[in-house]
Design an enzyme around this catalytic site. Structure first.
Site, PDB file in Angstrom:
ATOM      1  N   ILE A 201       0.876  -1.194   0.000  1.00 37.56           N
ATOM      2  CA  ILE A 201       0.000   0.000   0.000  1.00 37.56           C
ATOM      3  C   ILE A 201       0.901   1.228   0.000  1.00 37.56           C
ATOM      4  O   ILE A 201       1.737   1.373   0.890  1.00 37.56           O
ATOM      5  CB  ILE A 201      -0.851   0.100   1.299  1.00 37.56           C
ATOM      6  CG1 ILE A 201      -1.450  -1.251   1.703  1.00 37.56           C
ATOM      7  CG2 ILE A 201      -1.928   1.181   1.175  1.00 37.56           C
ATOM      8  CD1 ILE A 201      -1.840  -1.312   3.180  1.00 37.56           C
ATOM      9  N   HIS A 202       0.760   2.093  -0.988  1.00 40.25           N
ATOM     10  CA  HIS A 202       1.548   3.329  -0.918  1.00 40.25           C
ATOM     11  C   HIS A 202       0.965   4.497  -1.691  1.00 40.25           C
ATOM     12  O   HIS A 202       1.425   5.615  -1.543  1.00 40.25           O
ATOM     13  CB  HIS A 202       2.981   3.087  -1.401  1.00 40.25           C
ATOM     14  CG  HIS A 202       3.091   3.017  -2.895  1.00 40.25           C
ATOM     15  ND1 HIS A 202       2.745   1.897  -3.599  1.00 40.25           N
ATOM     16  CD2 HIS A 202       3.490   3.929  -3.815  1.00 40.25           C
ATOM     17  CE1 HIS A 202       2.937   2.114  -4.891  1.00 40.25           C
ATOM     18  NE2 HIS A 202       3.382   3.345  -5.057  1.00 40.25           N
ATOM     19  N   ARG A 203      -0.051   4.255  -2.528  1.00 43.06           N
ATOM     20  CA  ARG A 203      -0.501   5.330  -3.408  1.00 43.06           C
ATOM     21  C   ARG A 203      -1.103   6.490  -2.623  1.00 43.06           C
ATOM     22  O   ARG A 203      -1.843   6.287  -1.654  1.00 43.06           O
ATOM     23  CB  ARG A 203      -1.521   4.801  -4.418  1.00 43.06           C
ATOM     24  CG  ARG A 203      -0.904   3.955  -5.509  1.00 43.06           C
ATOM     25  CD  ARG A 203       0.122   4.751  -6.264  1.00 43.06           C
ATOM     26  NE  ARG A 203       0.763   3.946  -7.286  1.00 43.06           N
ATOM     27  CZ  ARG A 203       0.571   4.106  -8.596  1.00 43.06           C
ATOM     28  NH1 ARG A 203      -0.257   5.023  -9.032  1.00 43.06           N
ATOM     29  NH2 ARG A 203       1.205   3.354  -9.449  1.00 43.06           N
ATOM     30  N   ASP A 274      -2.055  -1.608  -4.185  1.00 43.78           N
ATOM     31  CA  ASP A 274      -2.466  -0.451  -4.989  1.00 43.78           C
ATOM     32  C   ASP A 274      -1.341  -0.037  -5.931  1.00 43.78           C
ATOM     33  O   ASP A 274      -1.388   1.005  -6.567  1.00 43.78           O
ATOM     34  CB  ASP A 274      -2.911   0.728  -4.104  1.00 43.78           C
ATOM     35  CG  ASP A 274      -1.818   1.210  -3.154  1.00 43.78           C
ATOM     36  OD1 ASP A 274      -0.663   0.745  -3.254  1.00 43.78           O
ATOM     37  OD2 ASP A 274      -2.139   2.069  -2.300  1.00 43.78           O
TER      38      ASP A 274
END
Ligand code: UD1
Ligand code: UDP
Length: 352
Positions: A201-203, A274
């Site tokens: 998860i990083h967006r 993501d």
């Protein structure tokens, strides 16, 4: 020919690992690292493990707002252009480093080659969408990974200089998967014995909107499978600052190098992410992918049934984690892993 290659963020190191080794045989390549990513496990580890030639310059731009990062890079690139006077500037993907490199080249009337051109999410709120559209419109050579990307460019009136070369990440995946299987000891290090789902998860759209991030964590907390979560520093900080609680079946680890990541992907049950690159790698690895976004640029993976778009709806994510299983055969969507050769041949031919 003197080619100035601009890289700065994790996925760009992985793409350059496949292309630079071939490009350097035919051209003089000068690598500029913008310093957008700088932690050891977000940057150096990739250069060391994947034999990426050492950058001649590091702009050390670091973190900051989009306008700070892009602006600072532009100013620093100007100085390097003065020294190096390149014949071509090569950029990858859709980060701030991509846009800054392309924009500086365009202002200096130096042709730009864009690897991974033509992708669109049709969501202009994404910084990546802005970066890729602007970059495509000032590029001379546009290397698209898919027919969809070529069609996207056509709709925007870009037809000249467009080459469908397949996906450079397919090259990287093929080059390093067997090495990863042999060399990475990540499964033993983590003591993984049972089936697990790999997650990233990083967006910005998920981390900057707390309600979306809370939904994601709530859904992962409800998974019936163990989850391995190599956490991007951006997400880690936000989770910690907001005291979000992750249940014990979620193994949070530091970001890993590419070899460990491939090992984790290739041995997982499913992947929930993501990330753009990880969606494709799930497909290469033959793992069902659950995408926690409202749309994807990699529409082919969705159309063929291997990627499910679930947004950040808790119920949809949990249902997919526990039950999603593709029914169709995988087809070849991204080429044969010979994209680097194709790109280098085209560059050599067109610039003779
Ligand atoms: C950037 C790209 C994104 C890409 C991602 C790949 C843009 C606009 N976004 O997002 O498209 O998917 O890289 O991973 O270019 N940080 C560290 N250490 C680092 C790097 C970052 O702690 O080495 C933290 C900082 O708090 C920073 C935050 O992560 O503010 C975000 O980093 P940034 O480079 O701005 O964006 P990414 O989320 O990494
Ligand atoms: N990746 C990695 N270690 C990690 C997480 C991701 O090596 O801890 C790799 C992943 O295998 C893929 C690339 O980083 O090749 C994807 O980058 P990221 O998800 O940061 O960015 P995006 O592709 O979304 O732009």
């Amino acid at each position: 020919m003197k080619i100035l290659t601009v890289i700065g963020a994790r996925p760009q190191f992985i793409k350059a690992a496949a292309l630079s080794r071939i490009l350097m045989n035919e051209h003089e390549e000068i690598i500029v690292h913008t310093g957008q990513h700088y932690d050891e496990n977000m940057s150096d580890i990739f250069f060391n493990q994947l034999n990426i030639p050492k950058p001649k310059y590091n702009l050390n731009v670091g973190s900051g707002t989009h306008e700070y990062q892009t602006g600072k890079m532009l100013i620093e690139f100007g100085k390097i252009f003065d020294i190096e006077n390149p014949d071509l500037v090569l950029v990858y993907g859709d980060t701030n480093s991509t846009l800054a490199g392309a924009l500086c080249a365009s202002k200096r009337l130096v042709p730009v080659a864009h690897v991974e051109a033509g992708l669109r999410s049709f969501n202009m709120a994404m910084p990546e969408e802005q970066n890729r559209i602007l970059t495509d419109h000032i590029s001379k050579y546009l290397f698209v990974p898919t027919q969809t990307a070529e069609n996207n460019l056509k709709k925007e009136g870009i037809v000249e200089g467009v080459y469908n070369t397949g996906d450079i990440m397919c090259d990287s995946f093929k080059l390093f998967s067997s090495i990863a299987e042999e060399k990475s000891g990540i499964l033993e290090e983590l003591g993984i014995k049972s089936e697990y789902i790999l997650s990233t998860i990083h967006r910005a759209e998920n981390t900057n909107d707390l309600s979306r991030l809370k939904n994601i964590i709530e859904a992962l907390n409800e998974s019936k499978y163990d989850i391995v979560l190599p956490l991007h520093p951006r997400t880690k900080k936000i989770i910690e600052n907001n005291s979000m609680e992750l249940k014990s079946h979620i193994k949070v680890i530091e970001p890993v190098g590419y070899l460990d990541m491939l090992k984790l992907e290739n041995n997982s049950l499913k992947i929930v992410t993501d990330s753009g690159g990880v969606q494709k790698e799930a497909y290469f690895a033959g793992k069902p992918c659950i995408t926690m976004r409202d749309e994807t640029e990699w529409v082919e993976t969705v159309e063929c049934g291997w990627n499910l778009i679930v947004g950040t709806d808790v119920e949809k994510i949990v249902d997919a984690l526990n039950n999603f299983n593709p029914k169709s055969e995988r087809i070849n969507l991204f080429g044969e892993g010979d994209t680097a050769n194709k790109i280098v041949n085209i560059i050599s031919e067109m610039t003779k």
